[in-house]
Design a protein around this motif. Sequence first.
Motif, PDB file in Angstrom:
ATOM      1  N   PHE A 124       0.815  -0.754  -0.265  1.00 55.49           N
ATOM      2  CA  PHE A 124      -0.085  -0.231  -0.123  1.00 55.49           C
ATOM      3  C   PHE A 124       0.953   1.614   0.010  1.00 55.49           C
ATOM      4  CE2 PHE A 124      -2.721   3.069   2.148  1.00 55.49           C
ATOM      5  CZ  PHE A 124      -3.678   3.359   1.284  1.00 55.49           C
ATOM      6  N   THR A 125       2.234   0.813   1.069  1.00 61.59           N
ATOM      7  CA  THR A 125       2.969   2.307   0.809  1.00 61.59           C
ATOM      8  C   THR A 125       3.444   2.632  -0.954  1.00 61.59           C
ATOM      9  OG1 THR A 125       3.506   1.773   3.101  1.00 61.59           O
ATOM     10  CG2 THR A 125       5.205   2.999   1.418  1.00 61.59           C
ATOM     11  N   VAL A 126       4.240   1.224  -1.212  1.00 63.41           N
ATOM     12  CA  VAL A 126       4.383   1.788  -2.894  1.00 63.41           C
ATOM     13  C   VAL A 126       3.023   2.588  -3.754  1.00 63.41           C
ATOM     14  CG1 VAL A 126       4.917   0.745  -4.627  1.00 63.41           C
ATOM     15  CG2 VAL A 126       5.550   0.008  -2.569  1.00 63.41           C
TER      16      VAL A 126
ATOM     17  N   VAL B  93      11.126  -2.419   1.951  1.00 62.06           N
ATOM     18  CA  VAL B  93      11.300  -3.162   2.907  1.00 62.06           C
ATOM     19  C   VAL B  93      10.264  -3.245   3.479  1.00 62.06           C
ATOM     20  CG1 VAL B  93      12.596  -2.382   5.511  1.00 62.06           C
ATOM     21  CG2 VAL B  93      13.621  -1.579   3.697  1.00 62.06           C
ATOM     22  N   ALA B  94       9.264  -2.968   3.990  1.00 64.26           N
ATOM     23  CA  ALA B  94       8.171  -3.175   5.033  1.00 64.26           C
ATOM     24  C   ALA B  94       7.470  -5.475   4.554  1.00 64.26           C
ATOM     25  CB  ALA B  94       6.932  -3.041   4.615  1.00 64.26           C
ATOM     26  N   LEU B  95       7.553  -5.236   2.576  1.00 64.60           N
ATOM     27  CA  LEU B  95       6.808  -6.264   2.050  1.00 64.60           C
ATOM     28  C   LEU B  95       7.897  -7.025   2.408  1.00 64.60           C
ATOM     29  CD1 LEU B  95       7.717  -6.815  -1.043  1.00 64.60           C
ATOM     30  CD2 LEU B  95       7.213  -4.491  -1.438  1.00 64.60           C
ATOM     31  N   SER B  96       9.307  -7.128   2.428  1.00 61.44           N
ATOM     32  CA  SER B  96       9.801  -8.330   2.054  1.00 61.44           C
ATOM     33  C   SER B  96      10.058  -8.345   3.423  1.00 61.44           C
ATOM     34  CB  SER B  96      11.257  -7.516   2.013  1.00 61.44           C
ATOM     35  OG  SER B  96      11.485  -6.812   0.393  1.00 61.44           O
TER      36      SER B  96
ATOM     37  N   VAL C  18      10.280   6.296  -1.183  1.00 63.14           N
ATOM     38  CA  VAL C  18       8.811   6.284  -0.667  1.00 63.14           C
ATOM     39  C   VAL C  18       8.950   4.416  -0.953  1.00 63.14           C
ATOM     40  CG1 VAL C  18       6.334   6.371  -1.504  1.00 63.14           C
ATOM     41  CG2 VAL C  18       7.621   8.134  -0.570  1.00 63.14           C
ATOM     42  N   LEU C  19       9.452   4.198  -2.053  1.00 63.12           N
ATOM     43  CA  LEU C  19       9.361   3.312  -3.054  1.00 63.12           C
ATOM     44  C   LEU C  19       9.641   1.831  -1.821  1.00 63.12           C
ATOM     45  CD1 LEU C  19       8.701   0.299  -5.433  1.00 63.12           C
ATOM     46  CD2 LEU C  19      11.014   1.634  -6.036  1.00 63.12           C
ATOM     47  N   LEU C  20      11.583   2.509  -1.298  1.00 62.46           N
ATOM     48  CA  LEU C  20      12.067   1.533  -0.237  1.00 62.46           C
ATOM     49  C   LEU C  20      10.956   1.257   0.475  1.00 62.46           C
ATOM     50  CD1 LEU C  20      15.218   3.166  -0.773  1.00 62.46           C
ATOM     51  CD2 LEU C  20      14.752   0.673  -2.109  1.00 62.46           C
ATOM     52  N   THR C  21      10.644   2.172   1.009  1.00 62.30           N
ATOM     53  CA  THR C  21      10.104   2.497   2.589  1.00 62.30           C
ATOM     54  C   THR C  21       8.624   0.997   2.129  1.00 62.30           C
ATOM     55  OG1 THR C  21      10.571   4.234   3.266  1.00 62.30           O
ATOM     56  CG2 THR C  21       8.857   3.042   4.008  1.00 62.30           C
ATOM     57  N   GLY C  22       8.358   1.032   1.244  1.00 65.38           N
ATOM     58  CA  GLY C  22       6.940   0.104   1.267  1.00 65.38           C
ATOM     59  C   GLY C  22       8.000  -1.363   0.809  1.00 65.38           C
TER      60      GLY C  22
END
Length: 535
Positions: A350-352, A369-372, A363-367
């Motif tokens: 969702f962050t992506v 990191v969370a999904l990984s 923003v992409l890296l935050t998403g």
Amino acid sequence: MTETEALQAKAGRKEWFALGVLLLPVLLVSMDLTVLYYALPAMSAELGPTGAQQLWMVDIYAFVLAGLLLTMGTLGDKIGRRRLLLAGALAFGVGSLIAAYASSAGEFIAARAAMGVAGATLMPSTLALIRNLFHDQTQRRTAVAAWSGGMAAGAALGPIISGLLLDSFWWGSVFIINVPVMVLLIVLGPVLLPEFKVPNAPRFDLISAALSLGAVLPVIYGLKRIAINGLAPVPVAAAVIGLLLAVVFIRRQQVAADPMIDLKLFRQRAYGASIAINLVALFGMVGFSLFSTQYLQTVLGLSPFRAALWTIPGTVAVGVAVPIATAIVRFVRPAYVVAGGFILAAGGFFTVTFTPVEDGLAVLLTGLVALSAGLAVVMTMITEMVVATAPPEKAGAASAVLQTGQEFGGAVGVAVLGSIGSAVYGHQMARVLPEAARETLGGAVAAAQKLPAQAAGELVAKARLAFVQEMHVAALAAALLMVVGAVLAVVALRHVKDAPKPPAEPGSSESDSSESGSVVAEPAARKEDYAVAGK
């Protein structure tokens, strides 16, 4: 369980060293799925492949690996898991040498196919041997977490190591590095790893092996080609033929006296539901990877090497999240830990969806990191449940089913999310000229090179906006699927809980074949590590 019995069940220093040895092939096999990212241009310039040959140079390793997992997992149970692992290590090393010094595209493709065969022997053997080495559930969870971390680290390190080597050496160096690692495995394996095979095992079912290969390989090939070329006749026909052969394969497992896959295992919640849940996780992780890679390289303009470096935070997040999850699951039922991983991944996807066209790296890296981290937790918990639930004599085959499901889930994810993204991109670019720009972002960038500067800039800007919108929709679809995965985990696995496991009698425990040379099965007296509450 008394204190003495608990100590007997626990692994010692030798078993942990053995785990380190098992992680060597895990790292290399997963690295070799991504190692061609940098080497391909130099290889193509030297070997001069045709367009079709270049596709096979990239894909043949993964296709053969996926197609033979079931066969090799079952074969290891019958002839000996350590024996198959060491034979695979030798074959992988020889294949790497041939690939490194290949003088033609055909020779390289043959070498990579051989490496795929060898890789298929390594992966199920490593996971099944973990089942033999670690009988204590807490220790086994830690070992499986390390195995999962090795898989993730290998896939992330492949492009990075490839880029570093190619800065100083020729393209064959990316394969030469496999050789000393495999030599180390061949030397240390007989010393540290126990042997396991089923006593008086029935003959290997060649018909089932052929059917499994004929089912898996066309389906994986068809789905991956559909994701790239759309619903073309050849990949669709391949997928349909593979599915038909899968039906024949399943029917044979139902009637065979000694089936390759024990279908009764799928009735157990900790096994059947886990395979399905793992497929959902791989659908999201692999299916979305193409979008993140394209955004980093084509939208933000990063070089492949710099883009690969930005995958490191996700790998670090996996290394942090998985040990935390393995600690939490000692107090919380696995279903809720798995569901928590899915919810974290859903939040990442969702962050992506908020990633902008310009300056969207943070923003992409935050998403990512969370999904990984979330999906790594899911896959680690599921892997441990599958390994623990399968009978010792079927651990190799059960591990192969899990890994084949991962390949299938990833292929379906690439096809489905790729198709969703293509539809969104095509809609946004429907009236754009030239027509080549309507298919993909890469096509638009290539078409822009033939236009005047102003027109080229406008075309690329529009194409990048369309791609980011495509990525947003695919991420939203993946987020919704992760929520479905969380619900499925709670519903299907909520009754699964840890069960104490009595150790075998002192005289019947698994032999240490490094000392005695004997080959025995793990005691049948060991109970499953998972039980259903109320049963």
